[in-house]
Design an enzyme around this catalytic site. Structure first.
Site, PDB file in Angstrom:
ATOM      1  N   THR A 229      12.164  -7.776  -9.870  1.00 28.77           N
ATOM      2  CA  THR A 229      10.859  -7.721 -10.536  1.00 28.77           C
ATOM      3  C   THR A 229       9.891  -8.771 -10.026  1.00 28.77           C
ATOM      4  OG1 THR A 229      11.520  -9.251 -12.290  1.00 28.77           O
ATOM      5  CG2 THR A 229      12.000  -6.910 -12.635  1.00 28.77           C
TER       6      THR A 229
ATOM      7  N   SER B 124       0.842  -1.187   0.000  1.00 31.74           N
ATOM      8  CA  SER B 124       0.000   0.000   0.000  1.00 31.74           C
ATOM      9  C   SER B 124       0.885   1.247   0.000  1.00 31.74           C
ATOM     10  CB  SER B 124      -0.918  -0.003   1.227  1.00 31.74           C
ATOM     11  OG  SER B 124      -0.147  -0.035   2.412  1.00 31.74           O
TER      12      SER B 124
ATOM     13  N   GLN C 113     -13.120  29.636  15.545  1.00 29.95           N
ATOM     14  CA  GLN C 113     -13.842  29.562  16.814  1.00 29.95           C
ATOM     15  C   GLN C 113     -12.923  29.820  18.005  1.00 29.95           C
ATOM     16  OE1 GLN C 113     -15.992  25.831  16.779  1.00 29.95           O
ATOM     17  NE2 GLN C 113     -16.912  26.265  14.791  1.00 29.95           N
TER      18      GLN C 113
ATOM     19  N   GLU D 194      -8.837  25.531   2.281  1.00 26.28           N
ATOM     20  CA  GLU D 194      -7.745  24.693   1.775  1.00 26.28           C
ATOM     21  C   GLU D 194      -8.199  23.725   0.697  1.00 26.28           C
ATOM     22  OE1 GLU D 194      -9.171  22.621   5.665  1.00 26.28           O
ATOM     23  OE2 GLU D 194      -8.981  24.660   4.860  1.00 26.28           O
TER      24      GLU D 194
ATOM     25  N   PRO E 160       8.282  -9.255  -7.147  1.00 23.47           N
ATOM     26  CA  PRO E 160       7.027  -8.766  -6.557  1.00 23.47           C
ATOM     27  C   PRO E 160       6.025  -8.305  -7.608  1.00 23.47           C
ATOM     28  CG  PRO E 160       8.892  -7.944  -5.307  1.00 23.47           C
ATOM     29  CD  PRO E 160       9.453  -8.581  -6.547  1.00 23.47           C
TER      30      PRO E 160
ATOM     31  N   HIS F  88     -13.455  25.878   5.057  1.00 18.63           N
ATOM     32  CA  HIS F  88     -12.216  25.136   4.805  1.00 18.63           C
ATOM     33  C   HIS F  88     -11.683  25.538   3.434  1.00 18.63           C
ATOM     34  CE1 HIS F  88     -12.111  22.263   8.200  1.00 18.63           C
ATOM     35  NE2 HIS F  88     -13.428  22.330   8.153  1.00 18.63           N
TER      36      HIS F  88
ATOM     37  N   ASP G  43      -5.982  -8.356  -1.400  1.00 16.53           N
ATOM     38  CA  ASP G  43      -6.846  -8.079  -0.252  1.00 16.53           C
ATOM     39  C   ASP G  43      -8.223  -8.665  -0.515  1.00 16.53           C
ATOM     40  OD1 ASP G  43      -4.744  -6.627   0.718  1.00 16.53           O
ATOM     41  OD2 ASP G  43      -5.602  -4.659   0.273  1.00 16.53           O
TER      42      ASP G  43
ATOM     43  N   CYS H 242     -12.057  27.090  10.317  1.00 18.26           N
ATOM     44  CA  CYS H 242     -13.172  26.394  10.951  1.00 18.26           C
ATOM     45  C   CYS H 242     -13.041  26.466  12.483  1.00 18.26           C
ATOM     46  CB  CYS H 242     -13.254  24.964  10.440  1.00 18.26           C
ATOM     47  SG  CYS H 242     -14.796  24.129  10.866  1.00 18.26           S
TER      48      CYS H 242
END
Length: 561
Positions: free
Chosen positions: A188, A13, A392, A516, A190, A514, A147, A388
């Site tokens: 190679t 992963s 506050q 971003e 894998p 938000h 998986d 956000c």
């Protein structure tokens, strides 16, 4: 008919399937093709909205209020297209949809099974994006081949080629080619095993992208080609890049987009012999040049509670970098654990920061540290942007320490506070015990003329994405404004506070949104652009320049929906 590209991963992963898919999307868009993207996630949660950031990283919010996987942030930043909630489907949402149909009797009493009902639902989710105004749909399948939880997704995309035709589907498999130091070799095996596993599920990859820390030699490409049954031209070396925005150029140099266009029949020519879809990477090459030229150091402290997992603030970090690219600045990020702020004050470390960002979040832990950081930035004229929850805590600081509202707090953290300057709206309180309601997705805000935020945006009506439950309590707005705080942006009905700022401060700005999520590498979000500009001025000992509306390239500011 829209063409479809499916991206799977093998061996390990975190190989960068999302960035690979995003980079290919950018290359195809640079050829004039209309591209959209999607992530299929194998977990059983309906969406990431209720997941701990330590589990999943940030929750990326779309314009229509979808709480989605963080990879959608990469997709949007690379292809510069606003996605929607249909661009993320999880096992949980798939099964929920199938069960709902079974309960309604849509299946007419048939036995509901993984095949065909679950796989049909997955294919329906993919087809939702294949509208008439899309040429290519790129779908990333989360997880790793092998998986057990991704088997229904693999079966669905296997069937998909039969449904829409061979020339309309391309399978791309991302694998790892590790380098073994003791033997001095790249291996190679894998990749061979991963492709064998994929083929056992009925999918023969059309392209194999080999992730590695060094280039794959022509000899290794030929070996992979022979043993995995793909043309040599379809074996692509993708080495680690100095910055993620170089990846499209690396893949283009390897011929990935050219090969995919040939495979999907996008390689036609016009009557005059010119290609129908020539590539123009001028804009992206200029971006990479700006990234490489961004060398002026500026130290930004990110005051968070999930700083041990940087992915929890992925879009915030990227937006800061985008602001840096705009100014030719290299962002030196200081990860500050909110619970440690008091100790850092004693050590003088906050004093050395050029700017501060207080990002969003939920829960009481670390709140007092964030409030203290907001107060320190205000008192010492350190540029500060609150996002956000950040807005506050800035309001709470101002209420306590300037407006003389002793004990001011948010209902989220102290329902017994004598001054709930941050509170639920009246209509929300009756349902909070059942989980409450959240303001999600894009909402409009009108900005106070000639305010800092209006000058930054270059307009007085803006649209930003939200993900929160608590608001500035309107009962305290007049008290805060009388004490000198400017509520520089509100909802169109003037009921909800959307932006605050402090007149005379270099940059002490908070937003309930938000922003971003809407920043782009070639077009930094105005608030991050101005924060970095003010921080850079502090770092270099200059007075921050007040932005004039005539200085703003309005066409480059993120637009509404």
């Amino acid at each position: 008919m829209a063409k479809h590209i499916f991206v799977t991963g093998g061996v390990a992963s975190s190989l960068g399937k999302g960035l690979t898919a995003s980079s290919l999307g950018r290359l195809l868009k640079s050829r004039g093709l209309r591209v959209t993207m999607q992530k299929l996630d194998p977990y059983l949660n309906v969406d990431p909205g209720t997941m701990n950031p330590f589990e999943h990283g940030e929750v990326f919010v779309t314009d229509d209020g979808g709480e989605t996987d963080l990879d959608l942030g990469h997709y949007e930043r690379f292809i510069d297209v606003s996605l929607n909630r249909d661009s993320n489907a999880t096992t949980g949402s798939i099964y929920s949809g199938v069960i709902a149909k079974e309960r309604r009797g849509d299946y007419l009493g048939k036995t509901v099974q993984v095949i065909p009902h679950i796989t049909d639902e997955i294919k329906d989710r993919i087809l939702r994006l294949a509208s008439d105004d899309v040429d290519v749909v790129i779908t990333e399948v989360g997880g790793t081949v092998g998986d057990i939880e991704i088997l229904p997704f693999l079966e669905a995309i296997r069937q998909f080629r039969m449904d829409v035709g061979r020339d309309n589907v391309c399978y791309i498999h991302v694998t790892l080619v590790p380098y073994l130091g003791p033997s001095g070799e790249q291996k190679t095996k894998p990749t061979q095993h991963s492709v064998t596993e994929l083929r056992s599920r009925g999918i023969q990859p059309d392209v194999i992208i080999c992730r590695s820390d060094r280039s794959i030699s022509p000899g290794l490409k030929r070996k992979i080609s022979l043993l995995c049954e793909v043309p040599v031209a379809a074996v692509v070396s993708c080495t680690d890049a100095p910055n993620l925005y170089e990846i499209p150029l690396t893949l283009h140099d390897e011929g990935l987009d050219t090969y995919v266009c040939q495979l999907l029949r996008f390689d036609g020519v016009n009557d005059d012999g010119t290609p129908e879809h020539p590539i123009d990477l001028t804009e992206w090459e200029r971006l990479v040049e700006r990234v490489e030229a961004a060398t002026r150091p500026v130290r930004i402290g990110l005051i968070g509670k999930y700083v041990n997992l940087p992915d929890a603030y992925l879009s915030v970090v990227e937006a800061l970098r985008h602001g840096g690219y705009h100014h030719g600045a290299a962002i030196e990020l200081e990860w500050v654990q909110a619970e440690d702020v008091q100790g850092l004050l004693a050590d003088g470390r906050l004093r050395d920061l050029d700017g501060i960002v207080i990002p969003g979040g939920f829960g009481e832990r670390g709140i007092e540290g964030k409030i203290t950081a907001a107060a320190y930035a205000r008192e010492h004229e350190i540029p500060c942007l609150g996002l956000c929850l950040g807005l506050q805590v800035m309001v709470i600081d101002y209420a306590r320490n300037v407006a003389d509202l002793e004990g001011a707090n948010s209902r989220e953290f102290d329902s017994l506070s004598p001054h709930l300057v941050i509170d639920l709206m009246d209509e929300q309180r009756s349902v909070v015990d059942m989980g409450g309601t959240m303001r999600l997705g894009t909402w409009p805000a009108k900005l106070l003329p000639d305010s800092q935020v209006a000058r930054a945006y270059g307009r007085e009506l803006v649209y930003e994405r939200h993900r929160h439950r608590y608001e500035v309590n309107p009962k305290y707005r007049a008290r805060l404004e009388d004490a000198g705080l400017t509520c520089s942006g509100t909802s169109p009905d003037d009921r909800l506070v959307e932006f605050i700022e402090l007149p005379g401060h270099p940059f002490w700005v908070g937003t309930q949104a938000h922003p971003e999520f809407k920043s782009r590498p070639e077009r930094a979000h105005p608030l991050f652009r101005e924060l970095v500009g003010a921080a850079l001025a502090r770092a270099e000992g200059r007075a921050p320049r007040l932005l004039d509306l005539h200085d703003v390239d309005v066409a480059a500011v993120p637009q509404a929906r």
